[in-house]
Design an enzyme around this catalytic site. Structure first.
Site, PDB file in Angstrom:
ATOM      1  N   ASP A  22       0.831  -1.207   0.000  1.00  0.00           N
ATOM      2  CA  ASP A  22       0.000   0.000   0.000  1.00  0.00           C
ATOM      3  C   ASP A  22       0.871   1.264   0.000  1.00  0.00           C
ATOM      4  OD1 ASP A  22      -2.341   1.415  -0.026  1.00  0.00           O
ATOM      5  OD2 ASP A  22      -2.794   1.155   2.104  1.00  0.00           O
ATOM      6  N   GLY A  25      -0.066   5.594  -4.287  1.00  0.00           N
ATOM      7  CA  GLY A  25      -0.691   6.881  -4.599  1.00  0.00           C
ATOM      8  C   GLY A  25      -0.063   8.010  -3.789  1.00  0.00           C
ATOM      9  N   ARG A  26       0.133   7.760  -2.493  1.00  0.00           N
ATOM     10  CA  ARG A  26       0.730   8.798  -1.633  1.00  0.00           C
ATOM     11  C   ARG A  26       2.181   9.065  -2.002  1.00  0.00           C
ATOM     12  NH1 ARG A  26      -1.269   5.923   3.559  1.00  0.00           N
ATOM     13  NH2 ARG A  26      -1.891   4.425   1.954  1.00  0.00           N
ATOM     14  N   HIS A  39       2.454   3.599  -9.040  1.00  0.00           N
ATOM     15  CA  HIS A  39       2.252   2.174  -9.336  1.00  0.00           C
ATOM     16  C   HIS A  39       3.453   1.614 -10.101  1.00  0.00           C
ATOM     17  CE1 HIS A  39      -1.670   2.491  -7.669  1.00  0.00           C
ATOM     18  NE2 HIS A  39      -2.232   3.144  -8.672  1.00  0.00           N
ATOM     19  N   SER A  67      -7.286  -5.567  -5.213  1.00  0.00           N
ATOM     20  CA  SER A  67      -8.365  -6.177  -4.436  1.00  0.00           C
ATOM     21  C   SER A  67      -9.673  -6.175  -5.216  1.00  0.00           C
ATOM     22  CB  SER A  67      -8.555  -5.422  -3.115  1.00  0.00           C
ATOM     23  OG  SER A  67      -9.196  -4.178  -3.356  1.00  0.00           O
ATOM     24  N   SER A  68     -10.613  -6.989  -4.752  1.00  0.00           N
ATOM     25  CA  SER A  68     -11.965  -6.996  -5.344  1.00  0.00           C
ATOM     26  C   SER A  68     -12.551  -5.587  -5.322  1.00  0.00           C
ATOM     27  CB  SER A  68     -12.888  -7.895  -4.528  1.00  0.00           C
ATOM     28  OG  SER A  68     -12.364  -9.189  -4.425  1.00  0.00           O
ATOM     29  N   TRP A  71     -11.687  -2.520  -7.962  1.00  0.00           N
ATOM     30  CA  TRP A  71     -12.450  -2.297  -9.204  1.00  0.00           C
ATOM     31  C   TRP A  71     -13.266  -1.018  -9.119  1.00  0.00           C
ATOM     32  CZ3 TRP A  71     -11.002  -4.769 -13.337  1.00  0.00           C
ATOM     33  CH2 TRP A  71     -10.525  -6.087 -13.262  1.00  0.00           C
ATOM     34  N   LEU A 133      10.942 -20.709  -4.738  1.00  0.00           N
ATOM     35  CA  LEU A 133       9.982 -19.830  -4.046  1.00  0.00           C
ATOM     36  C   LEU A 133       8.679 -19.902  -4.819  1.00  0.00           C
ATOM     37  CD1 LEU A 133       9.215 -17.269  -2.174  1.00  0.00           C
ATOM     38  CD2 LEU A 133      10.050 -15.889  -4.067  1.00  0.00           C
TER      39      LEU A 133
HETATM   40  C1  IPE Z   1      -5.379  -2.799  -0.197  1.00  0.00           C
HETATM   41  O1  IPE Z   1      -5.044  -1.460  -0.378  1.00  0.00           O
HETATM   42  C2  IPE Z   1      -5.335  -3.516  -1.503  1.00  0.00           C
HETATM   43  C3  IPE Z   1      -4.015  -3.665  -2.103  1.00  0.00           C
HETATM   44  C4  IPE Z   1      -2.886  -3.295  -1.601  1.00  0.00           C
HETATM   45  C5  IPE Z   1      -4.011  -4.316  -3.394  1.00  0.00           C
HETATM   46  P1  IPE Z   1      -6.160  -0.337  -0.558  1.00  0.00           P
HETATM   47  O2  IPE Z   1      -5.450   0.944  -0.667  1.00  0.00           O
HETATM   48  O3  IPE Z   1      -7.083  -0.698  -1.654  1.00  0.00           O
HETATM   49  O4  IPE Z   1      -6.965  -0.458   0.815  1.00  0.00           O
HETATM   50  P2  IPE Z   1      -7.869   0.589   1.589  1.00  0.00           P
HETATM   51  O5  IPE Z   1      -8.890   1.080   0.620  1.00  0.00           O
HETATM   52  O6  IPE Z   1      -6.976   1.678   2.055  1.00  0.00           O
HETATM   53  O7  IPE Z   1      -8.440  -0.194   2.724  1.00  0.00           O
HETATM   54  C1  IPE Z   2      -1.427   0.337  -3.452  1.00  0.00           C
HETATM   55  O1  IPE Z   2      -1.291   1.707  -3.459  1.00  0.00           O
HETATM   56  C2  IPE Z   2      -1.720  -0.221  -4.819  1.00  0.00           C
HETATM   57  C3  IPE Z   2      -3.097  -0.712  -4.997  1.00  0.00           C
HETATM   58  C4  IPE Z   2      -4.024  -0.766  -4.078  1.00  0.00           C
HETATM   59  C5  IPE Z   2      -3.455  -1.185  -6.330  1.00  0.00           C
HETATM   60  P1  IPE Z   2      -2.534   2.685  -3.435  1.00  0.00           P
HETATM   61  O2  IPE Z   2      -2.925   2.973  -4.847  1.00  0.00           O
HETATM   62  O3  IPE Z   2      -3.619   2.155  -2.582  1.00  0.00           O
HETATM   63  O4  IPE Z   2      -1.875   3.973  -2.782  1.00  0.00           O
HETATM   64  P2  IPE Z   2      -2.487   4.945  -1.690  1.00  0.00           P
HETATM   65  O5  IPE Z   2      -3.032   4.108  -0.584  1.00  0.00           O
HETATM   66  O6  IPE Z   2      -3.572   5.715  -2.377  1.00  0.00           O
HETATM   67  O7  IPE Z   2      -1.347   5.787  -1.266  1.00  0.00           O
HETATM   68 MG    MG Z   3      -4.100   2.352  -0.600  1.00  0.00          MG
END
Ligand code: IPE
Ligand code: IPE
Ligand code: MG
Length: 243
Positions: A22, A25-26, A39, A67-68, A71, A133
């Site tokens: 995670d 984006g930040r 990404h 994640s589901s 989408w 692995l």
């Molecule tokens: C969880 O991250 C899913 C993945 C890392 C693929 P999200 O960024 O989607 O989760 P929330 O929305 O903060 O719970």
């Molecule tokens: C994780 O990073 C990647 C996916 C969930 C696909 P995010 O896209 O959730 O990044 P943040 O949480 O917005 O920083």
């Molecule tokens: Mg996130």
């Protein structure tokens, strides 16, 4: 002379490490870049982490990539993520294979594009015999959805007289999850400072040790993985016993 610390002095690594990747984006936002740039850098962190896990002797590495619920993101971001996934599968599989890594994808394939499903099937077939692995990529994955599918499959077996309701146990549920045959995760790491599971390995993670790190996923690498494993080794896993 100081005795050298060799890897033989370290406790064995956890068998199964799972990571909620995670913070892409930040990471991008902090640099004034579009989310996709985060990404992209995230995909590089995946390469580093897979390599480090293999070298450290981890047997199963599960990476939560989509994640589901992801989408529900804007169509443009979903398209970009699927594009990166395509690139990863096309460019990385030879490298995985060369390093003895077996790839397995878990999650709902029905929602993925036909070309991506084909890439996944080819990659899984190519690497099926590898043993260094096992890399599990969780794509379009949701723990609840996975349990729903297992329940449906059991219900069909009962309705058609193949099994009796009383024969349903943890093992028969395990066997119907997309992780069938894979040991439960010992350690679940989440990056970016968030402290939640977000629908990841709900059944399998019943007794996983949880490690939360502030590092954003694009900055993750060997040092962060080692730090999480050190945390893991400091934990006292009791599994409900009075030990
Ligand atoms: C969880 O991250 C899913 C993945 C890392 C693929 P999200 O960024 O989607 O989760 P929330 O929305 O903060 O719970
Ligand atoms: C994780 O990073 C990647 C996916 C969930 C696909 P995010 O896209 O959730 O990044 P943040 O949480 O917005 O920083
Ligand atoms: Mg996130």
């Amino acid at each position: 002379m100081e005795p050298m610390l060799s890897t033989a002095d370290l406790p064995p690594p956890p068998v199964h490490v799972a990571i909620i990747m995670d913070g892409n984006g930040r990471w991008a936002k902090a640099r004034g870049l579009p989310r996709t740039a985060g990404h992209k850098r995230g995909a590089e962190a995946v390469r580093r982490t897979v390599e480090a896990a293999r070298e450290m002797g981890v047997s199963y590495l599960t990476l939560y990539a989509f994640s589901s619920e992801n989408w529900k993101r804007p169509a443009g971001e979903v398209t970009d993520l699927m594009g990166l996934l395509r690139l990863y599968l096309r460019n990385e599989v030879n490298n995985l294979h060369k390093n003895g890594i077996r790839l397995k994808v878990i999650g709902d394939r029905n929602r993925l594009g036909a070309d991506i499903v084909r890439l996944i099937e080819d990659s899984e077939a190519k690497t099926a015999g590898n043993t260094a692995l096992t890399l599990l990529l969780a794509l379009s994955y949701g723990g609840r959805q996975e349990i729903v599918e297992a329940a449906r499959s059991l219900a069909r077996d009962v309705a058609e007289g193949r099994i009796s309701p009383d024969s349903i146990d943890e093992e028969s549920i395990n066997a119907r999850l997309t992780t069938a045959g894979v040991p439960d995760p010992d350690l679940i790491i989440r990056t970016s400072g968030e402290q939640r599971i977000s629908n990841f390995l709900l059944w399998q993670g019943a007794y996983a040790e949880l490690v939360f790190q502030d590092t954003l996923w694009p900055d993750f690498g060997r040092n962060e993985l080692e730090a999480a494993i050190r945390d893991f080794h400091g934990r006292d896993r009791r599994f409900g016993t009075a030990r």
